[in-house]
Scaffold this motif. Structure first.
Motif, short mmCIF file in Angstrom:
data_model
loop_
_atom_site.label_atom_id
_atom_site.label_comp_id
_atom_site.label_asym_id
_atom_site.label_seq_id
_atom_site.Cartn_x
_atom_site.Cartn_y
_atom_site.Cartn_z
N MET A 108 72.81 74.47 62.39
CA MET A 108 73.19 73.97 61.06
C MET A 108 72.03 73.25 60.37
O MET A 108 72.00 73.17 59.14
N PHE A 109 71.11 72.69 61.15
CA PHE A 109 69.99 71.96 60.57
C PHE A 109 68.72 72.79 60.70
O PHE A 109 68.64 73.73 61.51
N VAL A 110 67.69 72.44 59.92
CA VAL A 110 66.41 73.14 60.03
C VAL A 110 65.85 72.91 61.43
O VAL A 110 66.11 71.87 62.05
N GLU A 154 65.55 70.24 66.68
CA GLU A 154 64.82 70.07 67.94
C GLU A 154 64.64 68.59 68.27
O GLU A 154 64.77 68.18 69.43
N ALA A 155 64.32 67.78 67.25
CA ALA A 155 64.17 66.34 67.48
C ALA A 155 65.51 65.71 67.86
O ALA A 155 65.59 64.87 68.77
N PRO A 166 61.56 58.80 66.75
CA PRO A 166 60.45 58.37 65.91
C PRO A 166 60.57 59.05 64.55
O PRO A 166 61.32 60.02 64.41
N PRO A 167 59.86 58.56 63.53
CA PRO A 167 59.90 59.24 62.24
C PRO A 167 59.52 60.72 62.38
O PRO A 167 58.56 61.05 63.08
N LEU A 168 60.29 61.57 61.73
CA LEU A 168 60.11 63.02 61.84
C LEU A 168 59.85 63.61 60.47
O LEU A 168 60.57 63.30 59.50
N ILE A 169 58.84 64.46 60.38
CA ILE A 169 58.54 65.14 59.13
C ILE A 169 59.22 66.50 59.13
O ILE A 169 59.08 67.28 60.07
N SER A 170 60.00 66.77 58.09
CA SER A 170 60.61 68.09 57.91
C SER A 170 60.25 68.60 56.53
O SER A 170 59.57 67.91 55.75
#
Length: 435
Positions: A353-355, A360-361, A372-376
């Motif tokens: 459902m999510f990118v 994965e995170a 931790p902060p995740l860039i998408s």
């Protein structure tokens, strides 16, 4: 299949992005080793690819073929790729700039950096941004070609699905999908019993078990000594096994009808369980694991570049972990997402459902843990996993799951046949090294 091909490409590209072996330093005496239709492959290109593949195999702990064989395999794959790329271009497949931008962002996220950080790594490794983006374009083009010419040709009929479902149902060994009826004798243990009292009651349960295995009637002992419901021989009723305590299911999963379990401890006391009835599932049962998470999203802008957003969310995370604030409060204050009013709650989500970079995170988290902060592709996230649960798929969802399994199982054979055909139709000239 689409995801598998893309995942493989991403691994390769990530290796390219971070590997010092990819540095494009000038190689002396470069020469053409093969021509695919009119497209040359140079010795330098082959050497770089051999180094990258060797490094990737080493990172995965896999043995590499001897150098000559590895070079042969790499060159053959490069020839296949060139022939396929030519076919893609000739048949009108095009990749636009936004698609390359998204792929570039995905590679950056996989390496836990923003795009600017990715460019810095590429520069250190001697890989130009243009070369890297060309590689992304080629891989995306191959993915679309494979989707169109390979995946689209794989046919799975309803008869195939029915047969596979019957086979999987017959091979099912999951004890929690069976219908079972258990009867019990309970030796109750008081809530505040001392260790000595509990040990004495365990000895009592052991003696009862010995009497049953010595031939005494289970139903009669239920009526005489069980602290649980004694009606109907202590039977708990026919139901799906996942509606019983897991310890009951595990203790009886290998027993036949009429057999008695070892002693099972629960909060109520010591149980002796008899299998009264056991039925295999009447249909194929599949479950998925759903996750419930919440997040804080900061959207990247010229005023808030990725590095600044990452630093801001890292500070927020540190304050939450230290107990100075809570996740929901910070989400309501900061998150630039429609879930902000709900404290960032994303609700229950099924796989896919999510990118990918977000999912994965999230999948790496344990309950209550904060990432931790995740860039998408949407910005920078802070994710907290709230809980997980198993959910049974509906009959229609099970059919689609089995259909997809069959498609995946048939992909490799279909791809190999198709790739061999493309290779056979290409004009390939192999050249020797100059003397």
């Amino acid at each position: 299949m689409k995801f598998r091909v893309w995942a493989w490409a991403l691994v390769c590209l990530c290796s390219m992005a971070v590997s010092p072996l990819q540095a494009q330093t000038p190689q002396p005496l470069d020469y053409i080793v093969a021509v695919v239709n009119s497209d040359p492959i140079t010795n330098q290109e082959v050497q770089l690819e051999v180094k990258r593949v060797a490094l990737q195999l080493a990172q995965q702990g896999k043995p590499a073929p001897v150098p000559a064989e590895l070079r042969r395999l790499v060159l053959e794959r490069m020839i296949n790729d060139r022939a396929q790329l030519q076919l893609a271009r000739e048949t009108g497949i095009r990749i636009d700039t936004p698609a390359i931008d998204r792929a570039e962002q995905a590679v950056a996220s996989q390496n836990q950096v923003d795009v600017a950080g990715l460019y810095e790594r590429l520069a250190k490794d001697g890989v130009s941004v243009a070369t890297f983006r060309d590689g992304l374009r080629d891989q995306l083009m191959l993915n679309r070609l494979h989707e169109r010419d390979v995946e689209a040709t794989i046919k799975v009929s309803d008869v195939d699905v029915d047969r596979a479902m019957l086979e999987q149902q017959a091979a099912n060994t999951d004890p929690f999908t069976f219908d079972i009826n258990l009867a019990q004798i309970l030796v109750a243990v008081p809530e505040k019993a001392s260790p000595e009292q509990a040990a004495a009651l365990f000895v009592q349960a052991q003696k009862l078990l010995e009497r049953i295995r010595g031939g005494e009637d289970f139903d009669r002992l239920v009526k005489e000594v069980s602290a649980a419901d004694r009606s109907n021989g202590g039977q708990l009723g026919l139901r799906r096994a996942d509606r019983y305590p897991p310890s009951f299911v595990l203790a009886t999963q290998k027993l036949k009808v009429g057999e008695v379990s070892d002693i099972v401890r629960s909060g109520a006391g010591f149980h002796i369980l008899k299998v009264v009835e056991k039925r295999p599932p009447s249909r194929l049962v599949q479950t998925i694991t759903q996750s419930r998470a919440r997040h804080i999203l900061l959207r990247v802008t010229p005023q808030l570049p990725p590095a600044k957003a990452v630093a801001q969310l890292a500070e927020v995370r540190a304050r939450i972990v230290a107990g100075k604030t809570d996740f929901a409060t910070e989400a309501r204050k900061l998150s630039q997402d429609s879930t902000a009013e709900q404290g960032g709650d994303l609700g229950w989500a099924s796989p896919g459902m999510f990118v990918p970079e977000f999912e994965e995170a999230m999948d790496r988290l344990t309950e209550s843990q904060i990432s931790p902060p995740l860039i998408s592709r949407f910005g920078v996230h802070l994710i907290q996993l709230m809980e997980r649960r198993k959910v049974e798929l509906s009959p229609q969802q099970v059919r689609e799951s089995v259909r997809n399994q069959l498609r995946r199982s048939r992909y490799d054979e279909a791809y190999t046949t198709w790739a061999q055909d493309i290779r056979a139709r290409a004009f390939v000239e192999m050249r020797e090294a100059p003397q």
